[in-house]
Design an enzyme around this catalytic site. Structure first.
Site, mmCIF file in Angstrom:
data_model
loop_
_atom_site.group_PDB
_atom_site.id
_atom_site.type_symbol
_atom_site.label_atom_id
_atom_site.label_comp_id
_atom_site.label_asym_id
_atom_site.label_seq_id
_atom_site.Cartn_x
_atom_site.Cartn_y
_atom_site.Cartn_z
ATOM 1 N N GLY A 107 -35.857 0.743 5.505
ATOM 2 C CA GLY A 107 -35.150 1.592 6.463
ATOM 3 C C GLY A 107 -34.935 2.971 5.892
ATOM 4 N N LEU B 4 -17.306 -9.704 -1.190
ATOM 5 C CA LEU B 4 -17.423 -9.750 0.278
ATOM 6 C C LEU B 4 -18.225 -8.568 0.808
ATOM 7 C CD1 LEU B 4 -15.464 -7.426 1.676
ATOM 8 C CD2 LEU B 4 -13.679 -9.039 1.162
ATOM 9 N N THR C 299 -13.526 -3.177 -8.013
ATOM 10 C CA THR C 299 -14.708 -3.085 -8.881
ATOM 11 C C THR C 299 -14.411 -2.043 -9.954
ATOM 12 O OG1 THR C 299 -16.083 -3.609 -6.979
ATOM 13 C CG2 THR C 299 -17.195 -2.645 -8.898
ATOM 14 N N ASP D 162 0.860 -1.193 0.000
ATOM 15 C CA ASP D 162 0.000 0.000 0.000
ATOM 16 C C ASP D 162 0.889 1.233 0.000
ATOM 17 O OD1 ASP D 162 -3.247 0.357 0.926
ATOM 18 O OD2 ASP D 162 -1.972 2.141 1.019
ATOM 19 N N GLU E 57 -18.605 -5.997 4.125
ATOM 20 C CA GLU E 57 -17.950 -5.537 5.343
ATOM 21 C C GLU E 57 -18.764 -5.999 6.544
ATOM 22 O OE1 GLU E 57 -17.063 -1.313 5.210
ATOM 23 O OE2 GLU E 57 -16.231 -1.555 3.209
ATOM 24 N N CYS F 276 -20.001 0.903 -1.673
ATOM 25 C CA CYS F 276 -20.213 0.143 -2.912
ATOM 26 C C CYS F 276 -21.536 0.437 -3.618
ATOM 27 C CB CYS F 276 -20.094 -1.352 -2.628
ATOM 28 S SG CYS F 276 -18.410 -1.824 -2.202
HETATM 29 P P1 NAD Z 1 -10.201 1.186 0.538
HETATM 30 O O1 NAD Z 1 -10.343 2.621 0.253
HETATM 31 O O2 NAD Z 1 -10.527 0.671 1.911
HETATM 32 O O3 NAD Z 1 -8.702 0.710 0.223
HETATM 33 C C1 NAD Z 1 -7.989 1.067 -0.918
HETATM 34 C C2 NAD Z 1 -6.508 1.053 -0.566
HETATM 35 O O4 NAD Z 1 -5.752 1.222 -1.756
HETATM 36 C C3 NAD Z 1 -6.086 2.185 0.372
HETATM 37 O O5 NAD Z 1 -5.452 1.641 1.506
HETATM 38 C C4 NAD Z 1 -5.135 3.019 -0.452
HETATM 39 O O6 NAD Z 1 -4.090 3.606 0.310
HETATM 40 C C5 NAD Z 1 -4.600 1.982 -1.419
HETATM 41 N N1 NAD Z 1 -4.002 2.535 -2.650
HETATM 42 C C6 NAD Z 1 -4.437 3.567 -3.408
HETATM 43 N N2 NAD Z 1 -3.628 3.751 -4.468
HETATM 44 C C7 NAD Z 1 -2.668 2.801 -4.386
HETATM 45 C C8 NAD Z 1 -1.542 2.474 -5.187
HETATM 46 N N3 NAD Z 1 -1.272 3.156 -6.292
HETATM 47 N N4 NAD Z 1 -0.773 1.437 -4.801
HETATM 48 C C9 NAD Z 1 -1.035 0.763 -3.682
HETATM 49 N N5 NAD Z 1 -2.089 1.019 -2.879
HETATM 50 C C10 NAD Z 1 -2.897 2.029 -3.219
HETATM 51 O O7 NAD Z 1 -11.082 0.436 -0.547
HETATM 52 P P2 NAD Z 1 -11.899 -0.943 -0.398
HETATM 53 O O8 NAD Z 1 -13.161 -0.689 0.331
HETATM 54 O O9 NAD Z 1 -10.984 -2.006 0.090
HETATM 55 O O10 NAD Z 1 -12.287 -1.208 -1.914
HETATM 56 C C11 NAD Z 1 -11.331 -1.580 -2.869
HETATM 57 C C12 NAD Z 1 -12.040 -2.006 -4.148
HETATM 58 O O11 NAD Z 1 -12.831 -3.171 -3.889
HETATM 59 C C13 NAD Z 1 -13.005 -0.962 -4.716
HETATM 60 O O12 NAD Z 1 -12.970 -1.038 -6.109
HETATM 61 C C14 NAD Z 1 -14.349 -1.421 -4.204
HETATM 62 O O13 NAD Z 1 -15.411 -1.012 -5.023
HETATM 63 C C15 NAD Z 1 -14.190 -2.925 -4.253
HETATM 64 N N6 NAD Z 1 -15.041 -3.642 -3.298
HETATM 65 C C16 NAD Z 1 -15.190 -3.176 -2.033
HETATM 66 C C17 NAD Z 1 -15.975 -3.888 -1.130
HETATM 67 C C18 NAD Z 1 -16.178 -3.369 0.272
HETATM 68 O O14 NAD Z 1 -17.087 -3.861 0.948
HETATM 69 N N7 NAD Z 1 -15.359 -2.430 0.770
HETATM 70 C C19 NAD Z 1 -16.602 -5.085 -1.523
HETATM 71 C C20 NAD Z 1 -16.395 -5.551 -2.827
HETATM 72 C C21 NAD Z 1 -15.620 -4.817 -3.707
#
Ligand code: NAD
Length: 443
Positions: A254, A154, A121, A30, A156, A261
């Protein structure tokens, strides 16, 4: 296998830890070095039940390490999994800046053939675009690359369970050897594989979230009618859900869906439809109902009492229980509306929030410097003198709050339950005037 998971947010960290648990050697990369340091100390940068124990276990076993140094992160693994954020642009489309930066880093440090797996995504067309971008930046005769779309499903709050028990594993790509290799990653999991092309895989993810959002907006719209005719929406949803074609899941009325998402994925689908000159009329309505559900709820409150000058206790600012994620949270959106309506004081209780700074959206002060939003952590005094309590997140601990005692300390004992979470009969016997979302209160 050796895997680097790029992006250590909710998805990336969960995925990295689960892959280590499945026996692989994992590097979590990260750009945020504070996050990386925390993770290497065994501390999760967010709340996710059960995950911290597994992180400690895998760090001790030496199967996982986190770094903010892109060079070793990319050079050390044949499989690179992308799980960086893809937030909404102002036009509703997904912002691919972070994905683009990852492609640059891969091109800079490539040292051997690689398989790039996209967990983020990303809009339909992105994986194909990513492949083209990499082919332009890299000498692929020397270092062949393959891109596989592997969208994440997944949730959260139950992310560990979902990752260990996936409902399905979608793999989109053009190279069967690369697909087989990605399948090996998950060999010890029980899952159903769905193999398809890039566009189908990408669309499965968006259409799934669009459909789940539709179920919520559907039941919320039915709730608006149920409320007028005295039907109990919980009973309606249960009765509907007994039909296996409908299923009871995600039929909860609700104050609307939130989180990082559903809102952004619905927006991206609408954005894509506009670009392609297709009319997603249902999803437009889904978004509209969600955008107005809080106004509908506020109207319900105002039908009982004026909000101007009142003191309100808000229970919950995370978008759901068992997470600290406040992105697009209905609780936050309600607080914003209450401030506009001239509420004098908003007290906030949430198990994940102890200081105002943890509410990332506001300092809690109005233009005149008056503090109107306060975080409360002591149950005893939380409700003293308030005119109403609003439940906005279904945290289990809220059911055990001292409701009977509170009823004697409030200015007026009104509870507006935006998640239909509390038991109306119990609340009434505790001395509260209970109002939920279409709980069969005859008009
Ligand atoms: P998040 O914001 O929690 O995490 C993203 C991470 O990427 C951050 O820690 C950020 O510092 C890091 N990052 C950004 N640019 C970077 C780079 N160039 N190199 C390395 N790291 C970098 O996001 P998330 O909630 O984990 O979601 C990530 C993806 O998964 C999104 O596309 C989201 O739509 C998808 N998604 C999320 C969920 C969910 O419930 N959160 C579920 C399914 C899919």
């Amino acid at each position: 296998m050796k895997i680097t998971v790029i992006g250590s947010g909710y998805v990336g960290t969960t995925t990295a830890i689960v892959l280590a648990e499945l026996g692989h050697d994992v590097i979590g990369y990260d750009i945020d070095s504070c996050k990386v340091d925390k993770l290497n100390e065994g501390k999760l940068p967010f709340i996710e039940p059960g995950l911290d124990e597994l992180l400690t276990k895998q760090l001790k076993a030496g199967r996982i390490v986190f770094t903010s140094n892109s060079q070793p992160a990319i050079m050390s693994s044949e499989i690179l999994m992308i799980s960086v954020g893809t937030p909404s642009n102002l036009n509703g489309g997904a912002d691919l800046t972070y994905v683009g930066k990852v492609l640059d880093a891969i091109a800079m440090h490539i040292n051997e053939p690689k398989i790039i797996v996209t967990k983020s995504t990303v809009p339909v067309g992105t994986n194909r675009w990513m492949k083209r971008q990499l082919e332009e930046k890299i000498d692929t005769n020397k270092y062949p690359i393959e891109v596989i779309s592997n969208p994440e499903f997944l949730r959260e709050g139950v992310a560990l369970h979902d990752s260990l028990n996936p409902s399905r594993t979608v793999l989109g790509g053009e190279n069967s050897a690369a697909i087989e290799k990605v399948k090996q990653l998950y060999a010890t999991l029980e899952t159903t594989y769905f193999i398809c092309n890039y566009e189908t895989a990408e669309m499965i993810k968006y259409a799934s979230n669009g459909f789940l959002a539709t179920k919520i907006s559907f039941i919320n719209e039915i709730a608006r009618l149920a409320d007028k005719v005295g039907a109990d929406i919980i009973g309606v949803a249960r009765g509907m859900g007994l039909d296996p074609r409908i299923s009871p899941h995600h039929l909860y009325a609700g104050i609307g869906y939130g989180g990082s998402c559903f809102p952004k994925d619905v927006d991206e689908l609408l954005h894509l439809a506009q670009q392609k000159d297709a009319n997603l009329s249902i999803l437009k309505q889904v978004k509209h109902i969600n955008d107005t559900q809080i106004d509908w709820f506020i109207q319900k409150i105002e039908s009982q009492m004026n909000l101007g000058g009142k003191r309100v206790l808000v229970l919950g600012v995370t978008f759901k229980e068992d997470t600290d994620d406040q992105r697009e949270s209905p609780g936050i959106r309600i607080i914003e509306r209450l401030l506009v309506k001239g509420v004098e004081e908003i007290r906030v209780m949430d198990p994940t929030v102890t200081t105002l700074e943890q509410m990332y959206w506001t300092k809690g002060f109005d233009d005149s410097g008056k503090q109107r939003v306060k975080i409360v952590t002591e149950q005893d005094e939380a409700a003293t003198g308030v005119h109403m309590v609003l439940l906005t997140t279904p945290w289990p601990q809220f059911t055990n709050y001292p409701w009977k005692k509170w009823a004697n300390k409030v200015e007026s004992a009104y509870i507006f339950d935006g998640r239909n979470y509390l038991n109306p009969q119990e609340m009434r016997s505790n001395g509260w005037h209970y109002i939920g979302v279409a709980r069969g209160e005859q008009k």
